[in-house]
Write an enzyme that holds these catalytic residues in place. Structure first.
Site, PDB file in Angstrom:
ATOM      1  N   SER A 253       0.831  -1.195   0.000  1.00 42.25           N
ATOM      2  CA  SER A 253       0.000   0.000   0.000  1.00 42.25           C
ATOM      3  C   SER A 253       0.876   1.259   0.000  1.00 42.25           C
ATOM      4  O   SER A 253       1.650   1.470  -0.932  1.00 42.25           O
ATOM      5  CB  SER A 253      -0.955  -0.044   1.191  1.00 42.25           C
ATOM      6  OG  SER A 253      -1.998   0.881   1.049  1.00 42.25           O
TER       7      SER A 253
ATOM      8  N   ASP B 289      -9.942  -5.457  -4.212  1.00 43.94           N
ATOM      9  CA  ASP B 289      -9.467  -4.452  -3.268  1.00 43.94           C
ATOM     10  C   ASP B 289     -10.365  -3.218  -3.346  1.00 43.94           C
ATOM     11  O   ASP B 289     -10.462  -2.580  -4.394  1.00 43.94           O
ATOM     12  CB  ASP B 289      -8.024  -4.094  -3.637  1.00 43.94           C
ATOM     13  CG  ASP B 289      -7.336  -3.204  -2.625  1.00 43.94           C
ATOM     14  OD1 ASP B 289      -8.012  -2.380  -1.986  1.00 43.94           O
ATOM     15  OD2 ASP B 289      -6.107  -3.318  -2.505  1.00 43.94           O
TER      16      ASP B 289
ATOM     17  N   HIS C 292      -7.437  -5.976   0.340  1.00 42.34           N
ATOM     18  CA  HIS C 292      -6.249  -5.208   0.737  1.00 42.34           C
ATOM     19  C   HIS C 292      -5.622  -5.722   2.039  1.00 42.34           C
ATOM     20  O   HIS C 292      -4.688  -5.122   2.553  1.00 42.34           O
ATOM     21  CB  HIS C 292      -6.659  -3.735   0.917  1.00 42.34           C
ATOM     22  CG  HIS C 292      -5.548  -2.744   0.758  1.00 42.34           C
ATOM     23  ND1 HIS C 292      -4.954  -2.452  -0.455  1.00 42.34           N
ATOM     24  CD2 HIS C 292      -4.917  -1.938   1.655  1.00 42.34           C
ATOM     25  CE1 HIS C 292      -4.026  -1.521  -0.303  1.00 42.34           C
ATOM     26  NE2 HIS C 292      -3.974  -1.203   0.980  1.00 42.34           N
TER      27      HIS C 292
END
Length: 306
Positions: A172, A249, A283
């Site tokens: 991320s 995600d 995620h």
């Protein structure tokens, strides 16, 4: 705890060992030190396979974590230790940002990859450094994470541990950091990969909120802190890079990750990219657990041919 393989710090070491735990054929270590870059205490974890504990030089992976995380999240939840043990790979996980007084040993490791605190602006500030050197007050005093990672911590790791080569990866915001720092400082890293990275920080709501405070209105500084723009500018630096993205995600769907911008930048830069969309994955650390072994093997292979 089995101490038969304890790593010994040098007499002049700047590090303070916080803990050691036997894990597979190696040990999981935690250290802290006073950082000159951030002017705060900083903490990081290091997994040392037995080869490294015996003094043999091993390839290392520097893993940068995502928003609101610290060194604990990936160390506790990604389950990388077994693969690193099998391949003889050192795995290093620094904190994501300087911590305010009394919080440098924060151990927030909840069930999600982004354990969002009560502050709704979790994408700006503590736990959200974007691995950049900031220029605006009040951040500029301590938020010098680019210098911390590629200069201070990099040199400290090489002086204290039997490291051969270093590859860089992250998740991320940390994936953004891995891509950004890997392409800005290619002489320091033999390989780059990323998991669900923020690919164009200057064009995502998270990044725009952070960069407005970190850099003010100087959009040239925003561009220098945008992974896709940097890749497009500097061109090919690696024989290949590996990126995994969960196809389910929610942050991808909301436009925070801008994965297509990375693909376009690599095409323009003629940088070979293996981009894998993983069906059904989100995620979370369940996704990270699923693909982390592939990334460790990728960095290990790149180290063999470097």
């Amino acid at each position: 705890m089995n101490n038969s393989y304890n790593h010994s710090l040098s007499a002049s070491s700047q590090l303070t060992q916080k803990s050691v735990n036997r894990c597979f054929d190696g040990e999981q270590h935690y250290y802290s030190h006073e950082s000159t870059s951030t002017k705060t205490p900083m903490t990081f974890s290091v997994y040392l396979p037995d080869e490294a504990l015996a003094g043999r030089r091993c390839p290392a992976i520097l893993y940068l974590s995502g928003l609101t995380c610290n060194a604990d999240n990936v160390t506790h939840k990604a389950h990388f230790q077994q693969k690193c043990s099998e391949l003889g790979v050192i795995f290093i996980a620094p904190d994501t940002s300087p911590r305010s007084a009394g919080d440098s040993d924060s151990n927030d490791s909840g069930n999600n990859s982004h354990d969002v605190p009560n502050d709704e602006r979790y994408f700006v500030g503590q736990g959200a450094s974007y691995y950049v050197d900031t220029t605006q007050a009040p951040w500029a005093e301590n938020f010098n994470m680019q210098s911390y990672i590629v200069d201070e911590l990099y040199d400290l790791l090489r002086s204290e541990f039997p490291i051969d080569t270093i590859g860089i990866t992250g998740h991320s915001m940390g994936g953004h950091g891995a891509l950004l720092l890997g392409f800005k400082f290619p002489s320091k890293f033999v390989s780059v990969s990323a998991l669900s990275p923020v690919c164009a920080a200057s064009e995502s709501a998270w990044g725009q909120a952070a960069y407005t405070e970190y850099f003010g209105d100087d959009k040239s500084l925003w561009s220098q802190a945008d992974a896709s723009k940097v890749i497009e500018t500097v061109g090919q630096q690696y024989s290949s890079i590996l990126v995994d993205q969960g196809a389910a995600d929610n942050f991808l769907a909301e436009g925070q990750l801008q994965t297509s911008k990375l693909q376009q930048a690599c095409e323009k830069a003629k940088q070979p990219l293996t981009l894998r969309y993983q069906a059904g994955h989100d995620h979370s650390y369940y996704f990270i657990q699923t693909v982390i072994g592939d990334h460790i093997e990728y960095h290990w292979r790149m180290a063999q041919i470097s």
